[in-house]
Design an enzyme around this catalytic site. Structure first.
Site, PDB file in Angstrom:
ATOM      1  N   LYS A   1       9.543  23.423  28.075  1.00 23.71           N
ATOM      2  CA  LYS A   1       9.568  23.978  29.416  1.00 23.71           C
ATOM      3  C   LYS A   1      10.459  25.216  29.395  1.00 23.71           C
ATOM      4  O   LYS A   1      11.300  25.353  28.510  1.00 23.71           O
ATOM      5  CB  LYS A   1      10.024  22.951  30.441  1.00 23.71           C
TER       6      LYS A   1
ATOM      7  N   SER B   1      21.469  19.426  27.919  1.00 28.96           N
ATOM      8  CA  SER B   1      20.700  19.992  29.015  1.00 28.96           C
ATOM      9  C   SER B   1      21.507  20.138  30.296  1.00 28.96           C
ATOM     10  O   SER B   1      22.542  20.781  30.307  1.00 28.96           O
ATOM     11  CB  SER B   1      19.442  19.155  29.226  1.00 28.96           C
ATOM     12  N   HIS B   2      21.076  19.459  31.372  1.00 30.02           N
ATOM     13  CA  HIS B   2      21.704  19.636  32.679  1.00 30.02           C
ATOM     14  C   HIS B   2      22.907  18.717  32.877  1.00 30.02           C
ATOM     15  O   HIS B   2      23.515  18.727  33.949  1.00 30.02           O
ATOM     16  CB  HIS B   2      20.673  19.366  33.767  1.00 30.02           C
TER      17      HIS B   2
ATOM     18  N   ASP C   1      19.121  25.587  34.049  1.00 34.68           N
ATOM     19  CA  ASP C   1      20.082  24.538  33.702  1.00 34.68           C
ATOM     20  C   ASP C   1      20.859  24.898  32.432  1.00 34.68           C
ATOM     21  O   ASP C   1      20.761  26.018  31.929  1.00 34.68           O
ATOM     22  CB  ASP C   1      19.382  23.185  33.557  1.00 34.68           C
TER      23      ASP C   1
HETATM   24  C1  VG1 Z   1      14.757  13.606  32.577  1.00 32.33           C
HETATM   25  C2  VG1 Z   1      13.595  14.043  33.436  1.00 32.33           C
HETATM   26  C3  VG1 Z   1      12.419  14.435  32.546  1.00 32.33           C
HETATM   27  C4  VG1 Z   1      12.874  15.524  31.559  1.00 32.33           C
HETATM   28  C5  VG1 Z   1      14.083  15.051  30.787  1.00 32.33           C
HETATM   29  C6  VG1 Z   1      14.649  16.124  29.874  1.00 32.33           C
HETATM   30  O1  VG1 Z   1      14.380  12.476  31.818  1.00 32.33           O
HETATM   31  O2  VG1 Z   1      13.217  13.036  34.330  1.00 32.33           O
HETATM   32  O3  VG1 Z   1      11.359  14.865  33.350  1.00 32.33           O
HETATM   33  O4  VG1 Z   1      11.831  15.818  30.656  1.00 32.33           O
HETATM   34  O5  VG1 Z   1      15.118  14.659  31.690  1.00 32.33           O
HETATM   35  O6  VG1 Z   1      14.955  17.313  30.559  1.00 32.33           O
HETATM   36  P1  VG1 Z   1      14.730  10.964  32.256  1.00 32.33           P
HETATM   37  O7  VG1 Z   1      14.224  10.100  31.123  1.00 32.33           O
HETATM   38  O8  VG1 Z   1      16.195  10.915  32.460  1.00 32.33           O
HETATM   39  O9  VG1 Z   1      13.993  10.730  33.542  1.00 32.33           O
HETATM   40  V1  VG1 Z   1      16.168  18.309  29.973  1.00 32.33           V
HETATM   41  O10 VG1 Z   1      16.182  19.656  30.899  1.00 32.33           O
HETATM   42  O11 VG1 Z   1      17.362  17.245  29.869  1.00 32.33           O
HETATM   43  O12 VG1 Z   1      15.746  18.669  28.322  1.00 32.33           O
HETATM   44 CO    CO Z   2      17.339  21.296  30.082  1.00 32.92          CO
END
Ligand code: VG1
Ligand code: CO
Length: 539
Positions: free
Chosen positions: A373, A112-113, A275
């Site tokens: 999302k 992801s990001h 992202d």
């Molecule tokens: C984070 C965010 C959460 C999101 C998750 C995955 O998780 O807070 O809201 O759903 O990343 O997003 P955590 O457990 O680190 O708080 V992504 O865009 O990485 O699929």
């Molecule tokens: Co992501």
């Protein structure tokens, strides 16, 4: 085709977190590491006779793991593999392709990001047949399988070419290489009023930054080809294995290029970014970034202007996401659900038709069109609202605050903590938490305090321990939880929310969220437990 059984020993760290298995790239490069996890997924979900959608966000090591999945799936008798051209696939598009092709499940290669590259991070997400992220009981079963493996089955066939569209066959498996963008763009055209958005775009300018991640090709297909935006308003659209050395994270402090673009061109009223894997969104007007909690609330409030949300009946937010949307829900008579962090908890509510819109404070918003999302979908929601109202984002957000009051919201991250100390710290606060009820701090009285334990209303499944929550009525809230996406140490997240009812006067609480954060920092005793005196990152 020769099938091989390769013996290996289990790894003890393959329990998926908030969003798949996420580790340093070097961990995934260890001999047998990726193969073992893939075999654990196959053992849990089945592979012979199954149809899978696979792809990734283009980061370093994507291609290698994609070929590993193909070789293992072919060796174990998969029915079909649906793979996007060159293996590039956004998370929302993957969710859509699983649903569209009635695939059994999908695997998305992304962290992801998180930064990519040899020194960055890598990940594997597993999405089930409705396109939804695997729920906890499935990820736990995968983890248990990973602990019990003594090897995996693969072939020595060599890499297959992913650059040409078309169907081929390998062993018993049909390999379909399809366009990453065509079906997704068609879905967006069903969701939104493209002609209206196109007309609006003749008058106003927007800019988008793909951060050299997966959304570049999607953004071009949508904004340039379908909506007529000049290509010079799209930045960093070529996906690169290391994202150009940057964080593929649409955070407010990482949009300098977009800000610069806005200064150059006064006609730009909205800038946006996504992202690494395309599921997050950042939206900013000229006056500043729109907080994702506010964005969710504005979309809910104007849902009647958006074709795919016209029949909105229910909404949901993750627990730490601020309560701006609750105000809209009560004004518009929509049911509002509160879930733990992570998209997997929304999927059942969407399937049961209890909600059609949901979101998280972490720049994630989505609807009923898929089970993830969706960054570009959220940007299109805004464009559709702007096209119908003829207003700018700055006007819309200002009007929103005037009507509902403003929820100031920030997240304070303390990262790189020792997991054991951080867990002890939260347990210690949890033990003391009830004694805070009734206390007044900075003129705010604590009305409730406790652990957030979730029961899924659709099936009764319980997920305890999702974060400590301190409420000061509807006025303010503090939440503390540990991240589930870390790859090095653990991050404590403190979420602070303060509602300013009348935006024409100064907020009663000076410093609002920062004041609440220092209250939490003291109550947690972060310096004693974890040796930190201030957050590493404020979002
Ligand atoms: C984070 C965010 C959460 C999101 C998750 C995955 O998780 O807070 O809201 O759903 O990343 O997003 P955590 O457990 O680190 O708080 V992504 O865009 O990485 O699929
Ligand atoms: Co992501």
């Amino acid at each position: 085709m020769r099938t091989q059984y390769i013996t290996s020993t289990p790894f003890s760290d393959q329990r998926p977190g908030t969003s798949g298995l996420r580790k340093a790239t070097q961990t995934f490069q260890k001999a047998h590491y990726s193969e073992n996890f893939i075999q654990a997924v196959f053992n849990t979900l089945g592979i012979a006779g199954k149809t899978l959608v696979i792809g990734g966000d283009g980061r370093f090591h994507n291609k290698a793991v994609l070929q590993t999945i193909i070789a293992m799936a072919v060796a174990q008798g998969a029915k079909a593999l649906i793979i996007t051209q060159n293996g590039l696939l956004s998370t929302p598009a993957a969710s859509h392709l699983i649903r569209l092709n009635q695939a059994d499940y999908g695997m998305i290669l992304s962290a992801s990001h998180n930064p990519g590259g040899a020194d960055g991070d890598f990940g594997i997400k597993v999405n089930l047949e409705r396109g939804e992220p695997a729920p906890e009981h499935v990820t736990e079963a995968i983890y248990q399988q990973s602990l019990a493996l003594d090897g995996y089955i693969t072939t020595d066939n060599g890499a297959i070419d992913l650059s040409e569209l078309g169907d081929t066959r390998l062993g018993d498996t049909k390999i379909r290489i399809i366009s990453a963008t065509t079906d997704y763009v068609a879905l967006m055209q069903e969701c939104f009023d493209f002609p209206a958005i196109k007309r609006w775009l003749e008058q106003y300018r927007i800019a988008f930054d793909a951060l050299h991640a997966v959304t570049g090709p999607y953004a071009k297909a949508l904004f340039v080809d379908a909506l007529g935006v000049d290509e010079t308003y799209l930045l960093n659209t070529t996906p690169l294995p290391d994202f150009g050395g940057k964080h593929p994270d649409p955070a407010p402090d990482r949009i300098d290029e977009l800000k610069h673009k806005m200064t150059e061109d006064e006609r730009i009223v909205l800038v946006a970014a996504s992202d690494g894997d395309g599921d997050r969104n950042l939206i900013s007007g000229r006056d500043g970034v729109i907080n994702p909690c506010d964005s969710l609330a504005v979309i809910a409030d104007h849902h009647a202007d958006i074709p795919c949300l016209r029949t909105l009946r229910g909404v949901a937010r993750s627990m730490p996401t601020c309560r701006a949307i609750d105000k809209v829900a009560s004004a518009q008579r929509l049911t509002c659900y509160e879930t733990p962090t992570g998209w997997k908890f929304f999927a059942n509510l969407l399937d049961a038709e209890l909600i059609q819109l949901c979101g998280e404070e972490s720049f994630g918003t989505g609807g009923d069109h898929i089970r993830e999302k969706d960054g570009l979908w959220t940007i299109l929601c805004w464009l559709n609202i702007l096209a119908v109202s003829g207003k700018t984002p700055d006007q819309l957000i200002h009007e929103h605050w005037q009507r509902y009051g403003r929820h100031h919201f920030n997240r304070f991250d303390y990262s790189g903590l020792d997991p054991e100390s951080a867990t002890k710290m939260l347990a210690s606060l949890e033990r003391d938490l009830t004694k805070y009820i009734g206390q007044t701090h900075h003129g705010l009285t604590i009305t409730s305090a406790g652990q957030f334990n979730y029961t899924d209303p659709t099936n009764g499944e319980t997920t305890p321990g999702q974060g400590l929550q301190v409420q000061f009525g509807s006025q303010a809230r503090i939440i503390c939880r540990l991240s589930g996406t870390d790859t090095r140490g653990v991050t404590l997240r403190i979420y602070c929310e303060y509602w300013q009812q009348d935006i024409t006067t100064k907020p009663a609480l000076a410093g609002t969220t920062a004041t609440l954060a220092s209250l939490a920092q003291g109550a947690l005793n972060i310096s004693a437990f974890c040796g930190k005196t201030q957050p590493d990152h404020i979002v």
